[in-house]
Scaffold this motif. Structure first.
Motif, PDB file in Angstrom:
ATOM      1  N   UNK A   1       0.853  -1.187   0.000  1.00  0.00           N
ATOM      2  CA  UNK A   1       0.000   0.000   0.000  1.00  0.00           C
ATOM      3  C   UNK A   1       0.887   1.233   0.000  1.00  0.00           C
ATOM      4  N   UNK A   2       0.496   2.237  -0.788  1.00  0.00           N
ATOM      5  CA  UNK A   2       1.257   3.487  -0.799  1.00  0.00           C
ATOM      6  C   UNK A   2       0.855   4.348   0.392  1.00  0.00           C
ATOM      7  N   UNK A   3       1.375   5.553   0.470  1.00  0.00           N
ATOM      8  CA  UNK A   3       1.124   6.442   1.601  1.00  0.00           C
ATOM      9  C   UNK A   3      -0.355   6.794   1.757  1.00  0.00           C
ATOM     10  N   UNK A   4      -1.131   6.704   0.677  1.00  0.00           N
ATOM     11  CA  UNK A   4      -2.562   7.012   0.725  1.00  0.00           C
ATOM     12  C   UNK A   4      -3.410   5.752   0.942  1.00  0.00           C
ATOM     13  N   UNK A   5      -2.779   4.604   1.161  1.00  0.00           N
ATOM     14  CA  UNK A   5      -3.514   3.359   1.402  1.00  0.00           C
ATOM     15  C   UNK A   5      -3.973   2.651   0.147  1.00  0.00           C
ATOM     16  N   UNK A   6      -3.477   3.047  -1.020  1.00  0.00           N
ATOM     17  CA  UNK A   6      -3.873   2.448  -2.294  1.00  0.00           C
ATOM     18  C   UNK A   6      -2.957   1.262  -2.595  1.00  0.00           C
ATOM     19  N   UNK A   7      -3.520   0.106  -2.969  1.00  0.00           N
ATOM     20  CA  UNK A   7      -2.670  -1.026  -3.324  1.00  0.00           C
ATOM     21  C   UNK A   7      -1.856  -0.743  -4.585  1.00  0.00           C
ATOM     22  N   UNK A   8      -0.570  -1.094  -4.516  1.00  0.00           N
ATOM     23  CA  UNK A   8       0.336  -0.935  -5.654  1.00  0.00           C
ATOM     24  C   UNK A   8       0.844  -2.322  -6.026  1.00  0.00           C
ATOM     25  N   UNK A   9       0.639  -2.681  -7.289  1.00  0.00           N
ATOM     26  CA  UNK A   9       1.007  -3.998  -7.798  1.00  0.00           C
ATOM     27  C   UNK A   9       2.466  -4.007  -8.237  1.00  0.00           C
ATOM     28  N   UNK A  10       3.167  -5.120  -8.013  1.00  0.00           N
ATOM     29  CA  UNK A  10       4.586  -5.176  -8.370  1.00  0.00           C
ATOM     30  C   UNK A  10       4.818  -5.492  -9.847  1.00  0.00           C
ATOM     31  N   UNK A  11       5.995  -5.109 -10.349  1.00  0.00           N
ATOM     32  CA  UNK A  11       6.466  -5.560 -11.650  1.00  0.00           C
ATOM     33  C   UNK A  11       5.866  -4.892 -12.869  1.00  0.00           C
ATOM     34  N   UNK A  12       5.078  -3.856 -12.698  1.00  0.00           N
ATOM     35  CA  UNK A  12       4.430  -3.197 -13.837  1.00  0.00           C
ATOM     36  C   UNK A  12       5.427  -2.294 -14.569  1.00  0.00           C
ATOM     37  N   UNK A  13       5.136  -2.019 -15.849  1.00  0.00           N
ATOM     38  CA  UNK A  13       6.011  -1.123 -16.618  1.00  0.00           C
ATOM     39  C   UNK A  13       6.017   0.277 -16.033  1.00  0.00           C
ATOM     40  N   UNK A  14       4.856   0.737 -15.615  1.00  0.00           N
ATOM     41  CA  UNK A  14       4.739   2.052 -14.990  1.00  0.00           C
ATOM     42  C   UNK A  14       3.590   2.013 -13.999  1.00  0.00           C
ATOM     43  N   UNK A  15       3.726   2.788 -12.947  1.00  0.00           N
ATOM     44  CA  UNK A  15       2.645   2.973 -11.974  1.00  0.00           C
ATOM     45  C   UNK A  15       2.529   4.470 -11.738  1.00  0.00           C
ATOM     46  N   UNK A  16       1.310   4.983 -11.860  1.00  0.00           N
ATOM     47  CA  UNK A  16       1.021   6.388 -11.607  1.00  0.00           C
ATOM     48  C   UNK A  16       0.125   6.451 -10.376  1.00  0.00           C
ATOM     49  N   UNK A  17       0.671   6.961  -9.275  1.00  0.00           N
ATOM     50  CA  UNK A  17      -0.098   7.113  -8.042  1.00  0.00           C
ATOM     51  C   UNK A  17      -0.744   8.489  -8.090  1.00  0.00           C
ATOM     52  N   UNK A  18      -2.071   8.525  -7.989  1.00  0.00           N
ATOM     53  CA  UNK A  18      -2.824   9.746  -8.299  1.00  0.00           C
ATOM     54  C   UNK A  18      -3.772  10.174  -7.189  1.00  0.00           C
ATOM     55  N   UNK A  19      -4.046  11.476  -7.167  1.00  0.00           N
ATOM     56  CA  UNK A  19      -5.140  12.062  -6.399  1.00  0.00           C
ATOM     57  C   UNK A  19      -6.195  12.495  -7.419  1.00  0.00           C
ATOM     58  N   UNK A  20      -7.454  12.222  -7.102  1.00  0.00           N
ATOM     59  CA  UNK A  20      -8.527  12.623  -8.019  1.00  0.00           C
ATOM     60  C   UNK A  20      -8.542  14.139  -8.185  1.00  0.00           C
ATOM     61  N   UNK A  21      -8.445  14.582  -9.425  1.00  0.00           N
ATOM     62  CA  UNK A  21      -8.470  16.000  -9.765  1.00  0.00           C
ATOM     63  C   UNK A  21      -9.870  16.429 -10.205  1.00  0.00           C
ATOM     64  N   UNK A  22     -10.528  15.564 -11.001  1.00  0.00           N
ATOM     65  CA  UNK A  22     -11.861  15.889 -11.522  1.00  0.00           C
ATOM     66  C   UNK A  22     -12.508  14.620 -12.055  1.00  0.00           C
TER      67      UNK A  22
END
Length: 168
Positions: free
Chosen positions: A110-131
């Motif tokens: 889990x990242x700092x915001x409690x969102x699960x982050x999957x391993x081994x991906x090409x890219x991961x974008x951890x986001x806050x909802x903007x709109x």
């Protein structure tokens, strides 16, 4: 030299749903898994409706379908992560296409915001909802990118209803 095939022309709408879907499927896309927290724990969904939006500020978007049982959670999520899958991660994409709450997978954190982050991906974008914008039978969820993970590799690609790799 062979003659090019003349494309079919039609207006999208009632009676032309399948030809319209086939035409949209001509555009190859990457495959992503989006994760967030729900009222009953972590939730994931496989999607190919991801796009970059802005470098400054750093924004990305994706479009969940209103027909999905997971729709409400994802449009309400204050934080989410978008995982770009590698060609070798077909099973991971298939897993979250079928089952959204099963995170019994190795090395999920889990990242700092409690969102699960999957391993081994090409890219991961951890986001806050903007709109969130209404878009017909989908919504457009815009995320402000807070953190990025990236590794080189061959992407998992979706084209004309099939998955595969795209060599570099």
């Amino acid at each position: 030299m062979t003659d090019p095939i003349e494309p079919a022309s039609f207006a999208p709408g009632p009676g032309n749903e399948r030809p319209f879907r086939n035409a949209l499927g001509a555009f190859a896309t990457g495959v992503t898994v989006i994760t967030a927290q729900s009222e009953i724990g972590p939730l994931g969904i496989t999607a190919n409706s991801f796009a970059s939006l802005s470098m400054d500020p750093p924004l990305v978007l994706w479009s969940p379908g209103k027909f999905s049982r997971r729709f409400d959670t994802f449009v309400k999520a204050e934080h989410f992560a978008i995982h770009v899958l590698g060609a070798e991660q077909y099973e991971l994409g298939a897993h979250f296409a079928k089952q959204g709450h099963d995170f019994d997978l190795p090395n999920v954190v889990e990242n700092a915001q409690g969102v699960p982050v999957l391993p081994g991906c090409l890219a991961v974008f951890e986001c806050a909802r903007e709109a969130v914008h209404d878009a017909g039978d989908h919504a457009i969820v815009v995320g402000r990118v807070l953190a990025v993970r990236h590794r080189p590799g061959v992407p998992l690609v979706f084209h004309a209803g099939s998955y595969g790799g795209f060599g570099q």
